[in-house]
Scaffold this active site. Structure first.
Site, PDB file in Angstrom:
ATOM      1  N   SER A 261      12.874  23.536-105.946  1.00  9.28           N
ATOM      2  CA  SER A 261      12.470  22.199-105.540  1.00  9.28           C
ATOM      3  C   SER A 261      10.994  22.084-105.208  1.00  9.28           C
ATOM      4  O   SER A 261      10.402  21.010-105.337  1.00  9.28           O
ATOM      5  CB  SER A 261      13.308  21.736-104.349  1.00  9.28           C
ATOM      6  OG  SER A 261      13.146  22.637-103.272  1.00  9.28           O
ATOM      7  N   HIS A 319       8.562  21.760 -99.726  1.00  5.86           N
ATOM      8  CA  HIS A 319       8.579  20.452-100.376  1.00  5.86           C
ATOM      9  C   HIS A 319       7.232  19.759-100.252  1.00  5.86           C
ATOM     10  O   HIS A 319       6.686  19.241-101.234  1.00  5.86           O
ATOM     11  CB  HIS A 319       9.665  19.557 -99.749  1.00  5.86           C
ATOM     12  CG  HIS A 319      11.056  19.978-100.098  1.00  5.86           C
ATOM     13  ND1 HIS A 319      12.164  19.276 -99.686  1.00  5.86           N
ATOM     14  CD2 HIS A 319      11.525  21.026-100.829  1.00  5.86           C
ATOM     15  CE1 HIS A 319      13.245  19.876-100.150  1.00  5.86           C
ATOM     16  NE2 HIS A 319      12.883  20.935-100.844  1.00  5.86           N
TER      17      HIS A 319
END
Length: 327
Positions: A261, A319
């Site tokens: 991610s 992230h």
């Protein structure tokens, strides 16, 4: 253009490994909880984060220690190694991408020139091709029909599926914990920062991240070119791991992280920054639309709040680092 979201389970129920010693053998048990994927949502892909607990010594292998045994302390030498590895790896990726791009352009020009000069000879040889050659031509024709984004996405998907398959092999799990999970307190720090970006433990985890990557890869590849895209993607994975390492070291909360991610957030942020006026919608609520620019701001705001507040649901530092890398 669509945004996808995958929400993983709470950090308390992330991938937990327990080793029990009995009769000279070590038995591995893994518990995981499924999470759902939301298509066209205004969220981000997921990178697992497992905070290190005080009873870590009871769940680590007596033979192979994938996570550090420093009791919450991250050695400064590991941080220095992580920074140096990120710089060297990123430099190598972009240098390699430049060389490959040059060679591909040169090869294409030579191929076009050869085809223009000897095309009549190639057309005559088509009559004598056997079934095997015909099959190869069909495969080549199918590959050529794919979009640039699909061609770039395919090898990434294969690598992630291979790593996912290795998690299913009991004899490989010690190795997977050592090299395919990133932990700043571990004995081995550098290569896990890269390999963990191909590592997914559950079916929904890999499905969610690959679905998001496939949705945004075509726009990014068309904008950057496949060589530069691969350099950005691979470098972003390591850079997001570095941000996670620095955050865990600063907060003295080492733990394992895995997932693509961080790199996918770079692709998402890049596309949203390049096409900020693109209207996005949410799954099951197609009438609710919002701009890509607003979506990435909200996502980054949530991850920033997660870092400040110390939320453990996701690896927010990875992230946020990936998003910043893509901006």
């Amino acid at each position: 253009m669509l945004i996808n979201r995958a929400l993983c389970q709470s950090w308390l129920t992330q991938v937990t490994y327990r080793f029990h010693i009995g009769n000279g053998a070590t038995r591995f048990q893994a518990c995981h909880q499924s999470f759902y994927v939301q298509r066209c949502g205004s969220g981000q892909p997921v990178r697992h984060f497992h905070a290190q607990k005080a009873r870590w010594s009871s769940i680590k292998s007596p033979v192979i220690t994938p996570a550090g045994d420093s009791g919450g302390h991250v050695p400064m030498s590991n941080v220095i190694k992580a920074i140096a590895f990120t710089g060297a790896f990123s430099l190598g990726c972009f240098a390699g991408a430049t060389i490959v791009e040059y060679e591909n352009t040169r090869s294409m020009i030579l191929s076009k020139a050869k085809q223009a000069r000897f095309g009549w000879m190639q057309s005559r040889s088509l009559v004598d091709r056997d079934s095997w050659s015909q099959l190869k031509n069909d495969i080549k024709r199918f590959w050529d029909s794919l979009s640039p984004g699909d061609k770039t996405f395919a090898p990434l998907l294969v690598c992630n599926l291979l790593a996912f398959g290795l998690w299913r092999v009991p004899s490989m799990r010690n190795m997977m914990m050592t090299y395919f999970t990133s932990n700043p307190a571990a004995r081995i720090v550098c290569w896990p920062m890269f390999l963990s970006t191909f590592s997914h433990y559950s079916v929904m985890h890999i499905f969610a991240n690959m679905y998001v990557l496939h949705s945004f890869s075509n726009a990014a590849v068309l904008s950057m070119g496949k060589e530069q895209f691969m350099a950005v993607y691979l470098s972003a994975g390591v850079f997001s791991s570095l941000m996670s390492v620095l955050y865990k070291a600063g907060t003295r909360q080492p733990g394992m992280s895995l997932g693509a991610s961080g790199a996918i957030m770079t692709v998402l942020a890049y596309v949203c920054a390049q096409y900020p006026d693109t209207q996005l919608s949410i799954l099951f609520l197609p009438t609710v639309t919002f701009s890509a620019g607003a979506a990435i701001k909200v996502i980054m705001g949530i991850d920033f709040a997660g870092c400040v507040m110390g939320w453990k649901f996701f690896d927010h530092a990875a992230h946020l680092g990936g998003a910043l890398f893509g901006m």
